[in-house]
Design an enzyme around this catalytic site. Structure first.
Site, PDB file in Angstrom:
ATOM      1  N   VAL A   1       1.247  -3.862   3.875  1.00  0.00           N
ATOM      2  CA  VAL A   1       1.164  -5.176   4.521  1.00  0.00           C
ATOM      3  C   VAL A   1       2.391  -6.064   4.237  1.00  0.00           C
ATOM      4  O   VAL A   1       2.473  -7.168   4.763  1.00  0.00           O
ATOM      5  CB  VAL A   1      -0.143  -5.945   4.172  1.00  0.00           C
ATOM      6  CG1 VAL A   1      -1.353  -5.283   4.789  1.00  0.00           C
ATOM      7  CG2 VAL A   1      -0.303  -6.116   2.677  1.00  0.00           C
TER       8      VAL A   1
ATOM      9  N   LYS B   1       0.524   3.460  -2.936  1.00  0.00           N
ATOM     10  CA  LYS B   1      -0.691   4.249  -3.196  1.00  0.00           C
ATOM     11  C   LYS B   1      -0.406   5.752  -3.165  1.00  0.00           C
ATOM     12  O   LYS B   1      -1.124   6.545  -3.774  1.00  0.00           O
ATOM     13  CB  LYS B   1      -1.778   3.880  -2.184  1.00  0.00           C
ATOM     14  CG  LYS B   1      -2.289   2.451  -2.380  1.00  0.00           C
ATOM     15  CD  LYS B   1      -3.190   1.995  -1.263  1.00  0.00           C
ATOM     16  CE  LYS B   1      -3.639   0.544  -1.530  1.00  0.00           C
ATOM     17  NZ  LYS B   1      -4.340  -0.044  -0.385  1.00  0.00           N
TER      18      LYS B   1
ATOM     19  N   TYR C   1      -4.607   3.939   8.292  1.00  0.00           N
ATOM     20  CA  TYR C   1      -5.997   3.479   8.421  1.00  0.00           C
ATOM     21  C   TYR C   1      -6.520   3.757   9.835  1.00  0.00           C
ATOM     22  O   TYR C   1      -6.418   4.872  10.300  1.00  0.00           O
ATOM     23  CB  TYR C   1      -6.103   2.009   8.014  1.00  0.00           C
ATOM     24  CG  TYR C   1      -5.285   1.724   6.783  1.00  0.00           C
ATOM     25  CD1 TYR C   1      -5.671   2.272   5.547  1.00  0.00           C
ATOM     26  CD2 TYR C   1      -4.105   1.009   6.836  1.00  0.00           C
ATOM     27  CE1 TYR C   1      -4.911   2.054   4.417  1.00  0.00           C
ATOM     28  CE2 TYR C   1      -3.338   0.798   5.703  1.00  0.00           C
ATOM     29  CZ  TYR C   1      -3.750   1.326   4.499  1.00  0.00           C
ATOM     30  OH  TYR C   1      -2.992   1.135   3.391  1.00  0.00           O
TER      31      TYR C   1
ATOM     32  N   TYR D   1      -4.346  -1.962 -10.250  1.00  0.00           N
ATOM     33  CA  TYR D   1      -4.250  -1.915  -8.782  1.00  0.00           C
ATOM     34  C   TYR D   1      -3.334  -3.023  -8.236  1.00  0.00           C
ATOM     35  O   TYR D   1      -2.478  -2.767  -7.394  1.00  0.00           O
ATOM     36  CB  TYR D   1      -5.648  -2.016  -8.159  1.00  0.00           C
ATOM     37  CG  TYR D   1      -5.601  -2.106  -6.650  1.00  0.00           C
ATOM     38  CD1 TYR D   1      -5.393  -0.966  -5.866  1.00  0.00           C
ATOM     39  CD2 TYR D   1      -5.725  -3.331  -6.001  1.00  0.00           C
ATOM     40  CE1 TYR D   1      -5.312  -1.050  -4.486  1.00  0.00           C
ATOM     41  CE2 TYR D   1      -5.643  -3.423  -4.614  1.00  0.00           C
ATOM     42  CZ  TYR D   1      -5.436  -2.284  -3.866  1.00  0.00           C
ATOM     43  OH  TYR D   1      -5.346  -2.367  -2.497  1.00  0.00           O
TER      44      TYR D   1
ATOM     45  N   SER E   1       0.789  -1.244   0.000  1.00  0.00           N
ATOM     46  CA  SER E   1       0.000   0.000   0.000  1.00  0.00           C
ATOM     47  C   SER E   1       0.814   1.283   0.000  1.00  0.00           C
ATOM     48  O   SER E   1       0.263   2.358  -0.241  1.00  0.00           O
ATOM     49  CB  SER E   1      -0.906   0.045   1.232  1.00  0.00           C
ATOM     50  OG  SER E   1      -1.979  -0.827   1.064  1.00  0.00           O
TER      51      SER E   1
HETATM   52  O1  DON Z   1      -5.138  -4.801  -1.631  1.00  0.00           O
HETATM   53  C1  DON Z   1      -4.578  -5.222  -0.630  1.00  0.00           C
HETATM   54  O2  DON Z   1      -5.208  -5.672   0.316  1.00  0.00           O
HETATM   55  C2  DON Z   1      -3.062  -5.156  -0.555  1.00  0.00           C
HETATM   56  N1  DON Z   1      -2.504  -5.253  -1.863  1.00  0.00           N
HETATM   57  C3  DON Z   1      -2.561  -3.859   0.042  1.00  0.00           C
HETATM   58  C4  DON Z   1      -2.959  -3.676   1.461  1.00  0.00           C
HETATM   59  C5  DON Z   1      -2.029  -2.865   2.262  1.00  0.00           C
HETATM   60  O3  DON Z   1      -0.833  -2.842   2.090  1.00  0.00           O
HETATM   61  C6  DON Z   1      -2.635  -2.164   3.383  1.00  0.00           C
HETATM   62  N2  DON Z   1      -1.629  -1.594   4.238  1.00  0.00           N
HETATM   63  N3  DON Z   1      -1.346  -1.663   5.346  1.00  0.00           N
END
Ligand code: DON
Length: 307
Positions: free
Chosen positions: A261, A69, A243, A191, A66
């Site tokens: 993540v 992003k 978040y 995405y 993420s």
């Molecule tokens: O879409 C997802 O769930 C993951 N590719 C990215 C989520 C993420 O990194 C949230 N961050 N803490």
């Protein structure tokens, strides 16, 4: 604080935290992420005058997830400017990064561009206005960092696609509300690739340095975004980068930052430095357990939070 000995400070931080008990767990909901060695730990700090300080596994590539992003948002702001805000908000969500509930109440307009739904809308914008958006995003990141080895991990993108049930739910809901303009598969392909970008801590810290330097990348000496857009991106990271743990990160570390993540976190101190950490085990909110502690210790020891 003038004349901080950053290397000494990082060595102290590492010595304190390297062997502490880590109750976190590596993310498993994306199968490819299970393969990472959970004992990895690295940190890299780069100042706006290009001095580098680091320890541990700071030169090993990992999935930034993420964190990327922020980069897709930056590119969208460069291309379509403030019209991004017609389709995505700027408020903290106070809920998990992949939550569906708010999106239904708020008629398909995501709270901010850093939760999954918001990043998917930003991908839709990029798909709308670029011929080859996946290539153009990489080109943008490589040009603004001077690092040509930054790329996607196709296995990670494929792994996410196979188990991306929540992201499919989010994009379908938004399509129904009219906030997704392109084919769902096209938008999600963008995405999933965005989330599969890999960098080392060093590359990550360098990539985000423009946000510590008023929008100008000291790495390539080029303006990436205006000071006004820089202010906006930093404030969004501050309010929404973690978040439902954004308050905790601001409370403990006191810098704008963004987590992923994959266990990475990047934080910037405007006018001073950019710092990236990596430790794959995550806390219950999906943020790196040790990464949060490392950054808290960095700003405490250097007395360099923005507050
Ligand atoms: O879409 C997802 O769930 C993951 N590719 C990215 C989520 C993420 O990194 C949230 N961050 N803490």
């Amino acid at each position: 604080m003038a004349n901080i000995d950053y290397q000494k400070m990082l060595d102290e931080v590492a010595a304190e935290l390297r062997d502490i008990d880590d109750p976190g767990e590596v993310a498993t909901y994306i199968p490819e992420l299970r393969n990472v060695d959970s004992r990895k730990m690295g940190i890299h700090l780069v100042t706006i005058d290009n001095s580098h300080f680091y320890f541990g596994d700071s030169n090993e590539k990992f999935s930034i997830q993420s964190i990327s992003k922020v980069l897709s948002l930056t590119l969208a702001l460069k291309i379509v400017g403030d019209t991004v805000w017609d389709r995505v908000g700027v408020e903290p969500s106070g809920s998990a990064f992949n939550s569906l509930v708010q999106l239904e109440y708020e008629k398909g307009i995501p709270r901010n561009p850093l939760i999954n739904a918001g990043a998917i809308v930003v991908c839709d914008i990029l798909v709308d206005c670029l011929d080859n958006p996946k290539f153009r995003l990489l080109e943008f990141i490589r040009a603004s960092t001077g690092i040509s080895s930054i790329g996607y991990n196709p296995r990670m993108a494929e792994s996410e696609k196979k188990c991306g049930y929540r992201n499919y739910a989010l994009v379908n809901l938004m399509k129904d509300f009219g906030n997704i303009h392109n084919e769902i598969e096209l938008v999600l392909d963008m995405y999933f690739h965005l989330c599969s970008i890999e960098m080392t801590c060093k590359e990550l810290a360098q990539t985000f340095l423009f946000l510590a330097a008023g929008g100008v990348s000291p790495v390539v000496n080029e303006m990436i975004v205006s000071p006004r857009q820089t202010k906006r991106i930093n404030s969004i990271m501050q309010m929404c980068g973690f978040y439902d743990e954004a308050g905790e990160f601001a409370f403990r570390t006191g810098l704008p930052g963004k987590s992923g993540v994959g266990g990475g976190i990047v934080a910037i101190h405007p006018g001073k430095f950019s710092v990236a950490v990596w430790s794959p085990k995550l806390n219950k909110k999906g943020n790196s357990y040790k990464g949060m502690k490392l950054l808290e210790s960095v700003t405490t020891k250097s007395q360099s939070s923005i507050f």
